[in-house]
Design a protein around this motif. Structure first.
Motif, PDB file in Angstrom:
ATOM      1  N   GLY A  35       0.789  -1.232   0.000  1.00 23.52           N
ATOM      2  CA  GLY A  35       0.000   0.000   0.000  1.00 23.52           C
ATOM      3  C   GLY A  35       0.819   1.278   0.000  1.00 23.52           C
ATOM      4  O   GLY A  35       0.284   2.353   0.248  1.00 23.52           O
ATOM      5  N   TRP A  36       2.124   1.169  -0.302  1.00 23.93           N
ATOM      6  CA  TRP A  36       2.950   2.367  -0.355  1.00 23.93           C
ATOM      7  C   TRP A  36       2.410   3.321  -1.410  1.00 23.93           C
ATOM      8  O   TRP A  36       1.927   2.912  -2.462  1.00 23.93           O
ATOM      9  CB  TRP A  36       4.399   2.002  -0.691  1.00 23.93           C
ATOM     10  N   ASP A  37       2.486   4.606  -1.127  1.00 14.42           N
ATOM     11  CA  ASP A  37       2.119   5.633  -2.092  1.00 14.42           C
ATOM     12  C   ASP A  37       2.883   6.899  -1.713  1.00 14.42           C
ATOM     13  O   ASP A  37       3.604   6.917  -0.710  1.00 14.42           O
ATOM     14  CB  ASP A  37       0.604   5.891  -2.076  1.00 14.42           C
ATOM     15  N   ASN A  38       2.711   7.971  -2.478  1.00 11.93           N
ATOM     16  CA  ASN A  38       3.480   9.184  -2.218  1.00 11.93           C
ATOM     17  C   ASN A  38       3.084   9.890  -0.928  1.00 11.93           C
ATOM     18  O   ASN A  38       3.755  10.832  -0.519  1.00 11.93           O
ATOM     19  CB  ASN A  38       3.409  10.146  -3.411  1.00 11.93           C
ATOM     20  N   ASP A  39       2.025   9.438  -0.251  1.00 14.11           N
ATOM     21  CA  ASP A  39       1.623  10.066   1.015  1.00 14.11           C
ATOM     22  C   ASP A  39       2.145   9.322   2.247  1.00 14.11           C
ATOM     23  O   ASP A  39       1.910   9.745   3.366  1.00 14.11           O
ATOM     24  CB  ASP A  39       0.095  10.184   1.094  1.00 14.11           C
ATOM     25  N   ASP A  58       8.422  -6.156  -1.058  1.00 17.91           N
ATOM     26  CA  ASP A  58       7.096  -5.797  -1.563  1.00 17.91           C
ATOM     27  C   ASP A  58       6.237  -7.040  -1.749  1.00 17.91           C
ATOM     28  O   ASP A  58       6.613  -8.141  -1.352  1.00 17.91           O
ATOM     29  CB  ASP A  58       7.198  -4.970  -2.847  1.00 17.91           C
ATOM     30  N   GLY A  59       5.095  -6.871  -2.390  1.00 21.71           N
ATOM     31  CA  GLY A  59       4.145  -7.960  -2.576  1.00 21.71           C
ATOM     32  C   GLY A  59       4.629  -9.056  -3.503  1.00 21.71           C
ATOM     33  O   GLY A  59       4.063 -10.147  -3.529  1.00 21.71           O
ATOM     34  N   ASP A  60       5.692  -8.815  -4.261  1.00 20.56           N
ATOM     35  CA  ASP A  60       6.231  -9.820  -5.171  1.00 20.56           C
ATOM     36  C   ASP A  60       7.321 -10.667  -4.533  1.00 20.56           C
ATOM     37  O   ASP A  60       7.963 -11.469  -5.217  1.00 20.56           O
ATOM     38  CB  ASP A  60       6.811  -9.133  -6.423  1.00 20.56           C
ATOM     39  N   TYR A  61       7.553 -10.518  -3.253  1.00 26.21           N
ATOM     40  CA  TYR A  61       8.656 -11.181  -2.549  1.00 26.21           C
ATOM     41  C   TYR A  61       8.611 -12.696  -2.710  1.00 26.21           C
ATOM     42  O   TYR A  61       9.620 -13.319  -2.991  1.00 26.21           O
ATOM     43  CB  TYR A  61       8.643 -10.766  -1.079  1.00 26.21           C
ATOM     44  N   GLY A  62       7.449 -13.307  -2.509  1.00 28.26           N
ATOM     45  CA  GLY A  62       7.289 -14.735  -2.746  1.00 28.26           C
ATOM     46  C   GLY A  62       7.830 -15.668  -1.676  1.00 28.26           C
ATOM     47  O   GLY A  62       8.018 -16.851  -1.921  1.00 28.26           O
ATOM     48  N   TRP A  72      -3.044   1.975   4.591  1.00 22.84           N
ATOM     49  CA  TRP A  72      -4.440   1.898   4.141  1.00 22.84           C
ATOM     50  C   TRP A  72      -5.145   3.227   4.342  1.00 22.84           C
ATOM     51  O   TRP A  72      -5.030   3.835   5.400  1.00 22.84           O
ATOM     52  CB  TRP A  72      -5.184   0.805   4.913  1.00 22.84           C
ATOM     53  N   ARG A  73      -5.878   3.633   3.318  1.00 21.48           N
ATOM     54  CA  ARG A  73      -6.645   4.877   3.371  1.00 21.48           C
ATOM     55  C   ARG A  73      -8.115   4.572   3.129  1.00 21.48           C
ATOM     56  O   ARG A  73      -8.447   3.527   2.566  1.00 21.48           O
ATOM     57  CB  ARG A  73      -6.144   5.851   2.292  1.00 21.48           C
ATOM     58  N   ALA A  74      -8.978   5.486   3.511  1.00 12.29           N
ATOM     59  CA  ALA A  74     -10.424   5.265   3.416  1.00 12.29           C
ATOM     60  C   ALA A  74     -10.879   4.900   2.004  1.00 12.29           C
ATOM     61  O   ALA A  74     -11.812   4.124   1.838  1.00 12.29           O
ATOM     62  CB  ALA A  74     -11.187   6.497   3.915  1.00 12.29           C
ATOM     63  N   ASP A  75     -10.210   5.413   0.983  1.00 13.68           N
ATOM     64  CA  ASP A  75     -10.657   5.122  -0.386  1.00 13.68           C
ATOM     65  C   ASP A  75      -9.868   4.000  -1.066  1.00 13.68           C
ATOM     66  O   ASP A  75      -9.927   3.839  -2.278  1.00 13.68           O
ATOM     67  CB  ASP A  75     -10.632   6.395  -1.252  1.00 13.68           C
ATOM     68  N   ASP A  76      -9.150   3.201  -0.289  1.00 14.62           N
ATOM     69  CA  ASP A  76      -8.345   2.114  -0.862  1.00 14.62           C
ATOM     70  C   ASP A  76      -9.148   0.863  -1.198  1.00 14.62           C
ATOM     71  O   ASP A  76      -8.589  -0.118  -1.666  1.00 14.62           O
ATOM     72  CB  ASP A  76      -7.192   1.730   0.073  1.00 14.62           C
ATOM     73  N   GLY A  77     -10.445   0.882  -0.941  1.00 19.40           N
ATOM     74  CA  GLY A  77     -11.265  -0.285  -1.270  1.00 19.40           C
ATOM     75  C   GLY A  77     -11.745  -1.009  -0.030  1.00 19.40           C
ATOM     76  O   GLY A  77     -11.873  -0.427   1.044  1.00 19.40           O
ATOM     77  N   ASP A  78     -11.994  -2.305  -0.188  1.00 16.00           N
ATOM     78  CA  ASP A  78     -12.529  -3.137   0.890  1.00 16.00           C
ATOM     79  C   ASP A  78     -11.404  -3.541   1.835  1.00 16.00           C
ATOM     80  O   ASP A  78     -10.478  -4.264   1.447  1.00 16.00           O
ATOM     81  CB  ASP A  78     -13.195  -4.380   0.281  1.00 16.00           C
ATOM     82  N   LEU A  79     -11.480  -3.076   3.071  1.00 19.50           N
ATOM     83  CA  LEU A  79     -10.437  -3.352   4.057  1.00 19.50           C
ATOM     84  C   LEU A  79     -10.306  -4.850   4.325  1.00 19.50           C
ATOM     85  O   LEU A  79      -9.192  -5.356   4.491  1.00 19.50           O
ATOM     86  CB  LEU A  79     -10.705  -2.579   5.356  1.00 19.50           C
ATOM     87  N   LEU A  99      -1.439   0.619   8.935  1.00 24.39           N
ATOM     88  CA  LEU A  99      -1.174   2.047   9.099  1.00 24.39           C
ATOM     89  C   LEU A  99      -2.253   2.837   8.394  1.00 24.39           C
ATOM     90  O   LEU A  99      -2.481   2.660   7.201  1.00 24.39           O
ATOM     91  CB  LEU A  99       0.204   2.402   8.536  1.00 24.39           C
ATOM     92  N   THR A 100      -2.931   3.682   9.150  1.00 27.26           N
ATOM     93  CA  THR A 100      -4.024   4.492   8.619  1.00 27.26           C
ATOM     94  C   THR A 100      -3.792   5.951   9.013  1.00 27.26           C
ATOM     95  O   THR A 100      -3.183   6.234  10.047  1.00 27.26           O
ATOM     96  CB  THR A 100      -5.380   4.026   9.180  1.00 27.26           C
TER      97      THR A 100
END
Length: 147
Positions: A35-39, A58-62, A72-79, A99-100
């Protein structure tokens, strides 16, 4: 103000621990960041990487990870979906740190939403920590099951 024997600045637990220490991170741990982003809080990210003495993966670690850092932010979808996805690589006994944005900040997530989503995703909420000026962290773990 407290002092400790040795006075070293690498202490990772106790009341004077930095945010990474308050999250329970220690050198050698593998932390997956989702969920990393510029914020996101770069100071917190650097503190975590300094504490674990490695880059976060990251998510591709495997492979399995000791903990997940989920921004996670309020508009990120279904928690619930986000939490279930975060469980994919988590080792048994590991924790998800959700982290919110803090209350009153843009995209803040209601505490009730976290309390509702966690058990649906098979998780229990254990603690909350202030980790930066704009972000708070909620520790979620799989509930202990009787053997």
């Amino acid at each position: 103000m407290s002092s400790t024997a040795g006075g070293g600045s690498t202490q990772t637990d106790g009341p004077d621990a930095g945010p990474a220490g308050r999250l329970g991170f220690k050198p050698g741990m593998v932390i997956q960041e989702l969920g990393w982003d510029n914020d996101t809080d770069d100071e917190l990210r650097v503190a975590i990487e300094d504490t674990i003495d490695a880059d976060m993966v990251d998510g591709d670690y495997g492979n399995v990870v000791d903990a997940v850092l989920l921004w996670w932010r309020a508009d990120d979808g279904d928690l619930v979906d986000g939490l279930v996805d975060a469980l994919t690589d988590l080792v048994g006994g590991g924790a998800i740190w959700l982290l919110t944005p803090k209350v009153g900040r843009a995209q803040a997530v209601e505490a009730a939403d976290i309390a509702e989503a966690a058990p649906i995703a098979g998780l229990a909420q254990t603690t909350t920590a202030a980790v930066s000026k704009d972000w708070q962290a909620t520790r979620l773990v799989a509930p202990k099951t009787p053997a």
